[in-house]
Design an enzyme around this catalytic site. Structure first.
Site, short mmCIF file in Angstrom:
data_model
loop_
_atom_site.label_atom_id
_atom_site.label_comp_id
_atom_site.label_asym_id
_atom_site.label_seq_id
_atom_site.Cartn_x
_atom_site.Cartn_y
_atom_site.Cartn_z
CE LYS A 6 90.54 72.57 30.14
NZ LYS A 6 91.82 72.00 30.62
CB SER A 42 91.68 68.12 30.43
OG SER A 42 92.30 69.33 30.90
CB SER A 51 95.53 69.62 30.52
OG SER A 51 95.23 68.44 31.22
#
Length: 488
Positions: free
Chosen positions: A81, A156, A180
């Site tokens: 990420k 997210s 998330s």
């Protein structure tokens, strides 16, 4: 074999690598080819460094050839990420204000993956600074759900979930501040595990809300997630919140079964307005676990109704503090030709941050301001304690808690973008776990009539990640939801 390599588990790829039926470079090339061909449709990756990754693959092959230092991750491609810093690689948190930033060191979790021989080959899209539930807040581009390109992948960590679902990498790393990891895992039909706060080092992670942020794995199976978590976990003296406890063999727990386990079903997590197909899939999963010998018991988490409000005060207050450093002077984008220092601050932050980040900074600053601190922030911290106590009380009567991950399956782009409250309610079943610092996992447990995945959430006591793997592994063995693949 190229395309087939992209749908194998860590264990299957590892066996092929150790038996020299395929090389680490061939495994990487197969995944790079799939990303090149299909990611223009999905938009999971923000950056791929093929040259750097190939060097890592060659190093992994040397380990395999020498037979020394070989682990379950040696030669395995891993997506990262974009909130996690990697040396020499753009690390932007999907924000314009960090668009020119390249990491000058590796985050601890990346360093551990390299030490295990993993190949960290790209950075994955996300909501800006991890603020969002749909990845629509990325300043760069949208990530599309591989199961339905008209729907969001969740957020997210939408890029991390979509990349695993699409076969771009067998595992990836995401962050979970209010759900998330678990929410996008549910939306994309993969496994997503959030460890206990303090279990995985956050050194080298671009901070959103420091008392809530936690890193965790995405995978296509519970065992793969357990393997990756084991290599990520452990004490780190570079992170003052890291906890010094032994790291168990998580993957071994996947075969233990659930006979005799008491699973708590919180009555506050089956609410009016919940999608009927989601509820049916989750109740079907509970029935399967009961069939395997688990005992279902009703538990109550009475302060759940305050969780969303509490979270959006605590998280935004911490975001207001953490993001103050991006002012065009110390860090981040700098506006051109400022008239004075005030103009520099205002325009640098105004140009650099997106609408959702600005909204949360303003809300957090308001909650911390003189005259409102006691009314909002102190009250939220008191409620956070009560939410934590709810869980501790519930765990006196059960070994784990099982529930839906989300009230609905993945929604369409733009469906909730204009109404922040509706968007925030997407996390209603996940944020309490973060407020209490507990571990949780999302496991695929069905599909809607529109072929959208549904997730089962399992929560456990602090540092009881083995229980998550035990329950998730038992359910996974009895079903085949995790074996389905989206048609891209």
């Amino acid at each position: 074999m190229g395309a087939d390599l992209c749908h194998l588990s860590i264990g299957e790829l590892g066996a092929l690598l150790r038996e020299k039926k395929v090389s680490a470079s061939e495994v990487l090339e197969a995944h790079l080819k799939r990303v090149e061909t299909l990611d223009p449709k999905v938009g999971a990756f923000l950056h791929v460094n093929a040259e750097q990754a190939m060097a890592q693959a060659r190093h992994a092959q040397e380990l395999l050839d020498g037979g020394r230092g070989v682990t379950a991750l040696t030669g395995i491609p891993v997506g990262i990420k974009d909130v996690i810093v990697m040396d020499g690689t753009p690390s932007t948190a999907a924000s314009r204000i960090l668009s020119a930033f390249k990491g000058t060191y590796d985050a601890t979790v990346v360093r551990k993956l390299h030490a295990a021989g993993a190949v960290c080959f790209g950075k994955l899209n996300m909501d800006e600074f991890a603020m969002g539930s749909s990845t629509e807040n990325s300043s760069v581009k949208k990530t599309l759900n591989p199961w339905d390109l008209d729907c969001v992948p969740g957020g997210s960590s939408g890029g991390s979930a979509a990349a695993v679902a699409a076969g771009f990498c067998p595992v990836s790393i995401g962050s979970d501040t209010g759900g998330s990891i678990r929410q996008p895992a549910a939306f994309c039909g993969v496994v997503g595990l959030k460890p206990t706060y303090g279990r995985v080092s956050r050194f080298g992670v671009i901070a959103f809300a420091s008392s809530l942020d936690q890193l965790g794995p995405f995978a296509r199976t519970v065992a793969d997630a357990a393997h990756l978590l084991e290599f990520m976990s452990g004490f780190d003296d570079l992170d003052s919140t890291s906890v010094d406890r032994p790291v168990p063999n998580y993957a071994a727990a996947a075969d233990r079964g659930v006979k005799g386990l008491r699973l708590g079903v919180p009555k506050e997590y089956f609410i009016d307005g919940m999608d009927a197909e989601v509820e049916a899939a989750v109740r079907g999963a509970l029935a399967e676990l009961e069939k395997q010998g688990a005992k279902l018991v009703e538990v109550s988490l009475p302060h759940t109704k305050y969780a969303v409000a509490t979270y959006y005060i605590v998280a935004t207050a911490e975001a207001s503090s953490n993001l103050a450093r991006y002012d065009g002077v110390r860090f981040g984008h700098r506006a051109k030709d400022p008239k004075d220092i005030f103009d520099l601050y205002v325009r640098s932050r105004g140009e650099g941050f997106g609408p959702e980040v600005k909204r949360r900074i303003m809300l957090g600053t308001f909650c911390l301001s003189s005259g409102y601190y006691d009314a909002y922030y102190r009250k939220a911290q008191q409620l956070r304690w009560l939410i934590r106590q709810d869980f501790l009380e519930a765990f006196k009567t059960c070994d784990a808690i099982v529930s839906p991950v989300t009230p609905t399956a993945a929604f369409r782009f733009g469906e909730k973008a204009a109404d922040p409250i509706q968007m925030y309610l997407s996390d209603i079943f996940t944020i309490s776990c973060n407020l209490a610092g507990l571990p949780g996992v999302s496991v695929p447990c069905g599909f809607t009539s529109k072929s959208l995945p549904v997730g089962l959430q399992v929560l456990a006591r602090h540092f009881a990640e083995e229980t998550l793997v035990q329950v998730g592994g038992a359910y996974e063995r009895a079903t085949d939801w995790h074996k389905r693949r989206p048609a891209l």
